[in-house]
Design an enzyme around this catalytic site. Structure first.
Site, PDB file in Angstrom:
ATOM      1  N   ASP A  65       0.855  -1.187   0.000  1.00  0.00           N
ATOM      2  CA  ASP A  65       0.000   0.000   0.000  1.00  0.00           C
ATOM      3  C   ASP A  65       0.888   1.233   0.000  1.00  0.00           C
ATOM      4  O   ASP A  65       2.084   1.152   0.316  1.00  0.00           O
ATOM      5  CB  ASP A  65      -0.950   0.005   1.215  1.00  0.00           C
ATOM      6  CG  ASP A  65      -2.227   0.776   0.932  1.00  0.00           C
ATOM      7  OD1 ASP A  65      -3.299   0.161   0.766  1.00  0.00           O
ATOM      8  OD2 ASP A  65      -2.156   2.044   0.846  1.00  0.00           O
TER       9      ASP A  65
ATOM     10  N   CYS B 248     -50.570 -10.614 -19.222  1.00  0.00           N
ATOM     11  CA  CYS B 248     -50.397 -10.396 -17.773  1.00  0.00           C
ATOM     12  C   CYS B 248     -49.370  -9.327 -17.406  1.00  0.00           C
ATOM     13  O   CYS B 248     -49.697  -8.389 -16.677  1.00  0.00           O
ATOM     14  CB  CYS B 248     -50.016 -11.709 -17.104  1.00  0.00           C
ATOM     15  SG  CYS B 248     -51.299 -12.953 -17.274  1.00  0.00           S
TER      16      CYS B 248
ATOM     17  N   PHE C 178     -36.781 -15.314 -17.478  1.00  0.00           N
ATOM     18  CA  PHE C 178     -37.003 -13.868 -17.693  1.00  0.00           C
ATOM     19  C   PHE C 178     -35.712 -13.048 -17.571  1.00  0.00           C
ATOM     20  O   PHE C 178     -35.760 -11.837 -17.459  1.00  0.00           O
ATOM     21  CB  PHE C 178     -38.044 -13.282 -16.709  1.00  0.00           C
ATOM     22  CG  PHE C 178     -39.380 -13.946 -16.743  1.00  0.00           C
ATOM     23  CD1 PHE C 178     -40.323 -13.580 -17.694  1.00  0.00           C
ATOM     24  CD2 PHE C 178     -39.704 -14.937 -15.833  1.00  0.00           C
ATOM     25  CE1 PHE C 178     -41.560 -14.205 -17.744  1.00  0.00           C
ATOM     26  CE2 PHE C 178     -40.938 -15.565 -15.876  1.00  0.00           C
ATOM     27  CZ  PHE C 178     -41.882 -15.203 -16.838  1.00  0.00           C
TER      28      PHE C 178
ATOM     29  N   GLY D 258     -33.126 -10.003 -24.940  1.00  0.00           N
ATOM     30  CA  GLY D 258     -33.926 -10.368 -26.100  1.00  0.00           C
ATOM     31  C   GLY D 258     -34.881  -9.233 -26.421  1.00  0.00           C
ATOM     32  O   GLY D 258     -34.491  -8.067 -26.349  1.00  0.00           O
TER      33      GLY D 258
ATOM     34  N   LEU E 178     -17.305  -9.840  -3.193  1.00  0.00           N
ATOM     35  CA  LEU E 178     -17.571  -9.963  -1.748  1.00  0.00           C
ATOM     36  C   LEU E 178     -18.520  -8.889  -1.240  1.00  0.00           C
ATOM     37  O   LEU E 178     -18.650  -7.822  -1.851  1.00  0.00           O
ATOM     38  CB  LEU E 178     -16.262  -9.915  -0.966  1.00  0.00           C
ATOM     39  CG  LEU E 178     -15.452  -8.610  -0.917  1.00  0.00           C
ATOM     40  CD1 LEU E 178     -16.045  -7.559  -0.003  1.00  0.00           C
ATOM     41  CD2 LEU E 178     -14.044  -8.914  -0.470  1.00  0.00           C
TER      42      LEU E 178
HETATM   43  P1  NAD Z   1     -10.264   0.974  -0.480  1.00  0.00           P
HETATM   44  O1  NAD Z   1     -10.338   2.424  -0.768  1.00  0.00           O
HETATM   45  O2  NAD Z   1     -10.760   0.438   0.822  1.00  0.00           O
HETATM   46  O3  NAD Z   1      -8.748   0.479  -0.625  1.00  0.00           O
HETATM   47  C1  NAD Z   1      -7.918   0.870  -1.644  1.00  0.00           C
HETATM   48  C2  NAD Z   1      -6.484   0.842  -1.111  1.00  0.00           C
HETATM   49  O4  NAD Z   1      -5.601   1.023  -2.200  1.00  0.00           O
HETATM   50  C3  NAD Z   1      -6.171   1.961  -0.117  1.00  0.00           C
HETATM   51  O5  NAD Z   1      -5.624   1.389   1.053  1.00  0.00           O
HETATM   52  C4  NAD Z   1      -5.143   2.816  -0.849  1.00  0.00           C
HETATM   53  O6  NAD Z   1      -4.206   3.429   0.022  1.00  0.00           O
HETATM   54  C5  NAD Z   1      -4.487   1.775  -1.737  1.00  0.00           C
HETATM   55  N1  NAD Z   1      -3.759   2.288  -2.882  1.00  0.00           N
HETATM   56  C6  NAD Z   1      -4.051   3.330  -3.705  1.00  0.00           C
HETATM   57  N2  NAD Z   1      -3.109   3.457  -4.660  1.00  0.00           N
HETATM   58  C7  NAD Z   1      -2.208   2.463  -4.469  1.00  0.00           C
HETATM   59  C8  NAD Z   1      -1.024   2.053  -5.127  1.00  0.00           C
HETATM   60  N3  NAD Z   1      -0.575   2.684  -6.209  1.00  0.00           N
HETATM   61  N4  NAD Z   1      -0.368   0.990  -4.654  1.00  0.00           N
HETATM   62  C9  NAD Z   1      -0.800   0.316  -3.572  1.00  0.00           C
HETATM   63  N5  NAD Z   1      -1.919   0.658  -2.896  1.00  0.00           N
HETATM   64  C10 NAD Z   1      -2.611   1.717  -3.333  1.00  0.00           C
HETATM   65  O7  NAD Z   1     -11.005   0.240  -1.702  1.00  0.00           O
HETATM   66  P2  NAD Z   1     -11.865  -1.114  -1.679  1.00  0.00           P
HETATM   67  O8  NAD Z   1     -13.181  -0.885  -1.032  1.00  0.00           O
HETATM   68  O9  NAD Z   1     -11.001  -2.213  -1.187  1.00  0.00           O
HETATM   69  O10 NAD Z   1     -12.168  -1.306  -3.219  1.00  0.00           O
HETATM   70  C11 NAD Z   1     -11.139  -1.614  -4.124  1.00  0.00           C
HETATM   71  C12 NAD Z   1     -11.749  -1.936  -5.471  1.00  0.00           C
HETATM   72  O11 NAD Z   1     -12.562  -3.103  -5.374  1.00  0.00           O
HETATM   73  C13 NAD Z   1     -12.667  -0.842  -6.030  1.00  0.00           C
HETATM   74  O12 NAD Z   1     -12.560  -0.827  -7.425  1.00  0.00           O
HETATM   75  C14 NAD Z   1     -14.047  -1.303  -5.621  1.00  0.00           C
HETATM   76  O13 NAD Z   1     -15.049  -0.797  -6.476  1.00  0.00           O
HETATM   77  C15 NAD Z   1     -13.907  -2.815  -5.754  1.00  0.00           C
HETATM   78  N6  NAD Z   1     -14.789  -3.608  -4.887  1.00  0.00           N
HETATM   79  C16 NAD Z   1     -15.071  -3.208  -3.631  1.00  0.00           C
HETATM   80  C17 NAD Z   1     -15.859  -4.007  -2.818  1.00  0.00           C
HETATM   81  C18 NAD Z   1     -16.201  -3.592  -1.423  1.00  0.00           C
HETATM   82  O14 NAD Z   1     -17.113  -4.165  -0.852  1.00  0.00           O
HETATM   83  N7  NAD Z   1     -15.516  -2.629  -0.851  1.00  0.00           N
HETATM   84  C19 NAD Z   1     -16.348  -5.214  -3.294  1.00  0.00           C
HETATM   85  C20 NAD Z   1     -16.018  -5.613  -4.580  1.00  0.00           C
HETATM   86  C21 NAD Z   1     -15.227  -4.806  -5.379  1.00  0.00           C
END
Ligand code: NAD
Length: 439
Positions: free
Chosen positions: A31, A269, A258, A262, A160
């Protein structure tokens, strides 16, 4: 077991990292936020999620999970990277790709220095085409390497639900991924091998689209349940009980029925009952935006078919099927009959093949087909033989009797332009002896 770096210690990345480490993989979480890296390395969780802290504590203690700020070191120590960084909405509603692009560029530069095959798999939510148009070009430009040859690429959406994320990881409803190279496809299959769910390996853009379809469907479900709950409440009915019992029908209501792209819905109904429920809501001063939109969207689907026909160019149109769906002679509120009426009103010379409706007509049922509530003069429009319809038409519209229509078109000596209103075969464009458009 794989060596995996997970970029982004957020809600998605940290759960994936901890579960992968528990499964025995060697995981490095990366991160840009030093506090999150430090939290993981102390065996603690940076987010609230049921069951997560003990997993992190255990996997950090046994050495299968660690975190770092050092991208180069993480790439050098692993064979595969998952990109789980955020994709927040831009002000215009488009998906924000800044974090994904920056992460891809940093990973690509590290892969170029590593000089060994590495797979980059994006897990962030991105719209269809982003991998091909944005991520792969960014990875290639920053590495000077060729995707699919010098390094692997995949897209593997996450489904998730926060608060049940670990349960969802081990018992997923859906696993979908796309990969452009065999190595990445194989490793994604291996990582998921122990899970009680089929892995769907699909093109990158299909995987991207499935993620948005899934979230939009979940959003529609919430809104629909809320709207029904509001109307039920206004009628003094227990909406929770209504939805619970409705959802117990896993054969039809909660099933693939459904749920196939298409043509528009119709029949005696669905349109009538949606109108009635909407009317009831209006009388009770309850908003029914979703039900309103359902009727509007259904009309728009007929508009779309009409536009498609006008783009085909011909004047003589052969329509296969006019009843509201296959397997019936019922014409009541048939969207195909609406389309036919509109085309006739526009001056097209339209002929129709529908053996069931023709039989009902011959038997004198309801005057002309069962429930012909349109102004269509079926007597002069119905054609008894499909071959005759094909021979005398510039364009064939297939709305029903699909298999029969395809067989006749295949055997026809001319190349007949056709519109597949049922969208059964997206690959039909110019195949066989006909030239098809799946609209
Ligand atoms: P988040 O904001 O909680 O976490 C993102 C993390 O990425 C942060 O900790 C940030 O510091 C880090 N980050 C940013 N740039 C970085 C880099 N260059 N290198 C390393 N780390 C970096 O996001 P999230 O909720 O975990 O969601 C992540 C993705 O997954 C999004 O696209 C979201 O739409 C998708 N998603 C989220 C969920 C959910 O329930 N939160 C579920 C499915 C998919």
């Amino acid at each position: 077991m794989a060596k995996i770096s997970v970029f982004g210690i957020g809600y998605v990345g940290v759960v994936a990292a901890a579960c992968l480490a528990k499964d025995g993989h060697e995981v490095v979480a990366v991160d840009i936020d030093p506090a999150k890296v430090d939290t993981i390395n102390r065996g603690k969780t940076p987010i609230v999620e049921k069951g997560l802290e003990p997993l992190i504590e255990m996997t950090v203690a046994n050495g299968s999970l660690r975190a770092t700020l050092d991208i180069g070191e993480a790439i050098a120590a692993t064979d595969l990277s998952f990109v789980c960084v955020g994709t927040p909405s831009a002000p215009d509603g488009s998906v924000g790709l800044t974090y994904v692009v920056k992460a891809c560029e940093a990973i690509a530069a590290a892969i170029a220095r590593k000089k060994a095959y590495h797979s980059v798999v994006v897990r962030s939510t991105i719209v269809p085409g982003t991998m091909d148009k944005v991520c792969i070009p960014a990875l290639e430009a920053a590495s000077g390497l060729i995707a699919g040859k010098d390094f692997g690429v995949g897209y593997y959406p996450e489904f998730l639900r926060e608060s049940t994320a670990i349960e969802d990881y081990y018992d997923p409803g859906l696993i979908v991924f796309g990969a452009i190279d065999e190595t990445t496809d194989k490793i994604l299959h291996e990582i998921n091998a122990g899970l009680p769910c089929v892995c769907h390996s699909v093109p990158l853009a299909t995987a991207e689209m499935i993620k948005y379809t899934s979230n939009s469907w979940r959003a529609v479900k919430v809104t629909f349940a809320n709207e029904i709950g509001n109307i039920a409440k206004a009628c003094g009915v227990d909406g929770q009980q209504v939805m619970k019992i409705l959802c117990s029908d896993l054969k039809v209501n909660i099933s693939p029925y459904f749920m196939r792209p298409g043509f528009a819905f119709g029949g005696s109904c669905l349109p009538k009952d949606v109108r009635a429920l909407r009317h009831l809501a209006k009388e009770a001063h309850v908003e029914s935006a979703l039900l309103d939109a359902v009727l509007e969207a259904n009309e728009a689907q007929i508009d779309r078919a009409e536009t498609m026909v006008s783009q085909m160019g011909g004047q003589t149109i052969g329509m296969v099927g006019i009843s509201f769906k296959t397997g019936t002679d019922d014409l009541r509120e048939s969207p195909l009959a609406s389309l036919a009426s509109r085309l006739i009103a526009k001056g097209y010379d339209l002929k129709i093949y529908d053996p069931f409706v023709q039989q009902a007509y011959a038997e004198g049922m309801s005057g002309a087909g069962r429930g012909n509530d349109t102004s269509i003069d079926l007597k002069n429009r119905l054609v008894g033989e499909l071959d005759d319809l094909i021979d005398s038409s510039d364009v064939i519209l297939v709305g029903n009797h699909y298999a029969e229509a395809m067989q006749a078109l295949d055997q026809s000596s001319d190349k007949v332009p056709m519109v597949d209103l049922l969208r059964i075969r997206p690959d039909i464009r110019s195949s066989g002896t006909y030239q098809g458009i799946c609209w």
